[in-house]
Write an enzyme that holds these catalytic residues in place. Structure first.
Site, short mmCIF file in Angstrom:
data_model
loop_
_atom_site.label_atom_id
_atom_site.label_comp_id
_atom_site.label_asym_id
_atom_site.label_seq_id
_atom_site.Cartn_x
_atom_site.Cartn_y
_atom_site.Cartn_z
N GLU A 107 39.58 36.48 44.85
CA GLU A 107 40.38 37.23 43.98
C GLU A 107 41.48 36.06 43.24
OE1 GLU A 107 39.89 38.36 46.97
OE2 GLU A 107 41.80 38.78 47.98
N LYS A 162 39.07 39.79 59.36
CA LYS A 162 37.62 39.61 58.97
C LYS A 162 36.81 39.60 60.65
CE LYS A 162 39.33 39.53 55.28
NZ LYS A 162 39.11 40.79 54.49
N ASP A 174 37.48 45.80 54.22
CA ASP A 174 38.58 44.46 53.68
C ASP A 174 39.54 44.30 54.55
OD1 ASP A 174 40.07 44.26 50.48
OD2 ASP A 174 39.13 42.57 51.88
N ASP A 206 34.06 42.90 51.69
CA ASP A 206 34.77 41.60 51.07
C ASP A 206 34.95 40.32 51.75
OD1 ASP A 206 37.90 41.25 49.65
OD2 ASP A 206 36.21 40.49 48.87
N ASN A 207 35.07 39.23 51.16
CA ASN A 207 35.23 38.07 51.72
C ASN A 207 34.36 37.43 52.58
OD1 ASN A 207 38.35 39.99 51.81
ND2 ASN A 207 38.15 38.09 50.65
#
Ligand SMILES: Cc1ccc(Cc2cc(O)c(O)c(C(=O)NC/C=C/[C@H]3O[C@@H](n4cnc5c(N)ncnc54)[C@H](O)[C@@H]3O)c2)cc1
Ligand SMILES: [Mg+2]
Length: 214
Positions: A199, A144, A141, A169-170
């Site tokens: 989120e 990126k 996380d 994540d993401n």
């Protein structure tokens, strides 16, 4: 001087959560992000997916890249069996300091080793410094564009074993296209996408779970 968002988040935890109660710390941060200031915690919706994967894996060794304020650190640590080794990595000293305080407020400081530094520098040293051979569960996380180089470091330094699970994540927003392409096309991983939302918003996002096949 003006406080930072992490510092205001910490204040909200100290004001609204119950010391030693991880659930109340998680709720206080989610409330702060929904009603005061958005912040890049994994959040409650994706957080429930994270919880279910951690529970399913029931890992003995855990690595988190990108502690930020410690929200997902608390979510993960509260589910771990006694004796689990959990390392979380954060290179921003101000974020690390807030995270330490939030983790301690939740009463989970004995379950977590927070390492200040860059993942690229730490990963090659983890075996030597922490006596860990392989990680059962890794949560990505952080920046990126670091997901792909870091998974390659995991492979290079033999930190993945048959059955290791990586959860990223993401993968949609902000997005990690090169990482997704790699784990979805490599014969060494079995990947699955968990659709969700960024989120505290209705924007599409999701988590990618990748099982290392050895
Ligand atoms: C366009 C756009 C912008 C923002 C969003 C929203 C959005 C939503 C999200 O859930 C996100 O996770 C993010 C995001 O950018 N996360 C990056 C998280 C960094 C934290 O990790 C730390 N760190 C970064 N690289 C490293 C590293 N190598 N070693 C150690 N720590 C590192 C930093 O010090 C920060 O503490 C953004 C959506 C879309
Ligand atoms: Mg994130």
């Amino acid at each position: 001087t003006r406080s930072t968002r992490p510092q205001r988040m910490l204040k909200a935890v100290q004001k609204n959560a119950i010391r030693g109660n991880p659930e109340s710390v998680i709720s206080a941060i989610d409330y702060f992000c929904k009603h005061s200031e958005w912040a890049m915690n994994v959040g409650d919706e994706k957080g429930c997916i994270l919880d279910s994967v951690v529970t399913e894996v029931d890992p003995s060794t855990v690595l988190e890249l990108g502690t930020y304020c410690g929200y997902s650190t608390v979510r993960i640590a509260r589910l771990l069996s006694p004796g689990t080794k959990f390392i979380t990595v954060e290179f921003n000293p101000a974020s690390a300091e807030v995270a330490r305080k939030i983790i301690a407020y939740a009463g989970l400081q004995d379950k977590v080793t927070l390492v200040e530094g860059a993942s690229g520098d730490l990963i090659p040293q983890i075996k030597k410094l922490y006596g860990i051979t392989t990680f059962d569960f890794i949560f990505l996380d952080h920046w990126k564009d670091r997901y792909l180089p870091d998974i390659k470091l995991f492979e290079e330094y033999g930190l993945l074993g048959k059955g290791s699970v990586l959860l990223a994540d993401n993968v949609i927003c902000p997005g990690t296209p090169e990482y997704l392409e790699y784990v979805r096309n490599s014969p060494r991983y079995e990947s699955r996408y968990y659709p969700s939302h960024l989120e505290y918003t209705k924007v599409e996002d999701g988590l990618e779970k990748s099982l290392f096949l050895g």
